[in-house]
Design a protein around this motif. Structure first.
Motif, mmCIF file in Angstrom:
data_model
loop_
_atom_site.group_PDB
_atom_site.id
_atom_site.type_symbol
_atom_site.label_atom_id
_atom_site.label_comp_id
_atom_site.label_asym_id
_atom_site.label_seq_id
_atom_site.Cartn_x
_atom_site.Cartn_y
_atom_site.Cartn_z
ATOM 1 N N PRO A 1 0.828 -1.189 0.108
ATOM 2 C CA PRO A 1 0.030 -0.100 -0.098
ATOM 3 C C PRO A 1 0.898 1.287 0.048
ATOM 4 N N TRP A 2 0.321 2.279 -0.455
ATOM 5 C CA TRP A 2 1.057 3.547 -0.762
ATOM 6 C C TRP A 2 0.537 4.234 0.437
ATOM 7 N N VAL A 3 1.612 4.820 1.125
ATOM 8 C CA VAL A 3 1.089 5.336 2.721
ATOM 9 C C VAL A 3 1.258 7.100 2.712
ATOM 10 N N VAL A 4 -0.080 7.660 2.537
ATOM 11 C CA VAL A 4 -0.188 9.051 2.560
ATOM 12 C C VAL A 4 -0.354 9.760 3.709
ATOM 13 N N LEU A 5 0.495 10.555 4.254
ATOM 14 C CA LEU A 5 0.281 11.367 5.443
ATOM 15 C C LEU A 5 -0.371 12.781 5.484
ATOM 16 N N PRO A 6 -1.451 13.063 5.393
ATOM 17 C CA PRO A 6 -2.034 14.374 5.387
ATOM 18 C C PRO A 6 -1.499 15.220 6.132
ATOM 19 N N THR A 7 -0.583 16.228 5.855
ATOM 20 C CA THR A 7 -0.181 17.171 7.069
ATOM 21 C C THR A 7 0.100 18.502 6.260
ATOM 22 N N PRO A 8 -0.010 19.743 7.016
ATOM 23 C CA PRO A 8 0.431 21.065 6.820
ATOM 24 C C PRO A 8 1.901 21.189 6.122
ATOM 25 N N LYS A 9 2.518 20.160 6.720
ATOM 26 C CA LYS A 9 4.030 20.111 6.116
ATOM 27 C C LYS A 9 4.320 19.428 4.983
ATOM 28 N N SER B 1 -4.691 8.444 -8.473
ATOM 29 C CA SER B 1 -6.046 7.444 -8.780
ATOM 30 C C SER B 1 -5.542 6.299 -9.669
ATOM 31 N N LYS B 2 -4.213 6.046 -10.046
ATOM 32 C CA LYS B 2 -3.634 4.934 -10.611
ATOM 33 C C LYS B 2 -3.090 4.052 -9.669
ATOM 34 N N LYS B 3 -3.252 4.350 -8.479
ATOM 35 C CA LYS B 3 -2.454 3.316 -7.011
ATOM 36 C C LYS B 3 -3.508 2.046 -7.282
ATOM 37 N N LYS B 4 -3.025 1.267 -6.641
ATOM 38 C CA LYS B 4 -3.934 0.041 -6.422
ATOM 39 C C LYS B 4 -4.431 0.019 -4.819
ATOM 40 N N GLU B 5 -3.609 0.341 -4.009
ATOM 41 C CA GLU B 5 -3.909 0.459 -2.464
ATOM 42 C C GLU B 5 -3.328 1.877 -2.038
ATOM 43 N N ILE B 6 -4.128 2.440 -1.270
ATOM 44 C CA ILE B 6 -3.663 3.594 -0.619
ATOM 45 C C ILE B 6 -4.277 3.725 0.816
#
Ligand code: 6GU
Length: 253
Positions: A93-101, A114-119
């Motif tokens: 899985p592609w790990v995304v951290l929402p952060t103001p940084k 949108s082309k990733k398989k798993e987020i």
């Protein structure tokens, strides 16, 4: 034959899953799940915490106020989702951290994601995360130059942006293609019935049925609006002869 549609799998790690629950059951996000284009799982980080309070946050070492997202529940939740172990790198899985940084998001980021398989969206509501979590994160994203209460709302923004790009989610392909930003310009004004309301009429050209004139009018309006509000993006766009002519008409008016 059964269609081999690829499904984007999304997991949202949060200490406040109830905040997200109704949003992922509404609108495009609901439709996309019903169509099988996306699978969305809310993961309660508390399920991976220990102790009678199942705390997922704690005070920062060295002081400074606020609370910090703890490392252990995040590690366990990532592990449960297959972020570690022997899966092939591109199947993880592609790990995304929402952060103001993070890097400020643009439309092209949604197209790429949108082309990733798993987020996995890792949401924190605190002063921040234990810095040791960062090494498991593939990408840090900010939704703009301001601070909001937590990553959940930002994850929703990203999901709304990503999921509508998946095949078949927005019924009308033309609608996605003419969106503001997709073609690089802010989109032209739109109207629907009635033709006249409190003395304000819909522009005649839109009622004319002349497809070519309508196309030209929309393009000119989009150029004029982008020039007025976002000259920065207009300056970066390749303009063709027609665009230049339309812009000179705008400026000459
Ligand atoms: Cl992703 N999170 C928070 N808390 N504030 C933000 C943001 C994210 N993006 C812009 N401001």
């Amino acid at each position: 034959m059964k269609s081999q549609k690829t499904v984007l799998r999304i997991a949202i790690f949060s200490g406040l899953p109830e905040y997200l629950a109704s949003a992922v059951r509404s609108g495009h996000l609901r439709i996309a799940q019903e169509q099988g284009a996306v699978e969305i799982n809310l993961i309660d980080l508390r399920d991976f915490a220990e102790g009678s309070y199942r705390a997922i946050d704690d005070e920062p070492y060295g002081g400074g106020g606020g609370m910090v997202l703890k490392v252990e529940p995040v590690r366990r939740a990532l592990d449960a989702c297959g972020a570690f172990g022997d899966r092939e790198e591109k199947k993880k899985p592609w790990v995304v951290l929402p952060t103001p940084k993070g890097k400020r998001l643009k439309q092209e980021d949604f197209e790429r994601l949108s082309k990733k398989k798993e987020i996995i969206f890792l949401c924190s509501r605190y002063k921040g995360i234990d810095e040791r979590i960062r090494e498991w994160v593939d990408e840090e994203c900010s939704i703009g130059d301001y601070v909001i209460g937590g990553g959940e709302t930002a994850a929703l923004v990203m999901m709304e942006g990503i999921v509508r790009l998946l095949e078949g989610v927005v019924g009308d392909k033309e609608s996605v293609q003419t969106d503001s930003f997709t073609c690089g310009l802010l989109s032209a004004p739109t109207y629907t019935r009635p033709e006249e309301f409190m003395g304000k009429r819909v522009p005649e050209v839109l009622l004319s049925g002349h497809h070519e004139e309508i196309r030209r009018w929309k393009r000119k309006q989009a150029l004029a609006l982008t020039l007025a509000r976002r000259p920065d993006i207009l300056a970066k766009l390749p303009l063709d002869d027609e665009d230049r002519k339309l812009l000179s008409e705008v400026l000459g008016e």
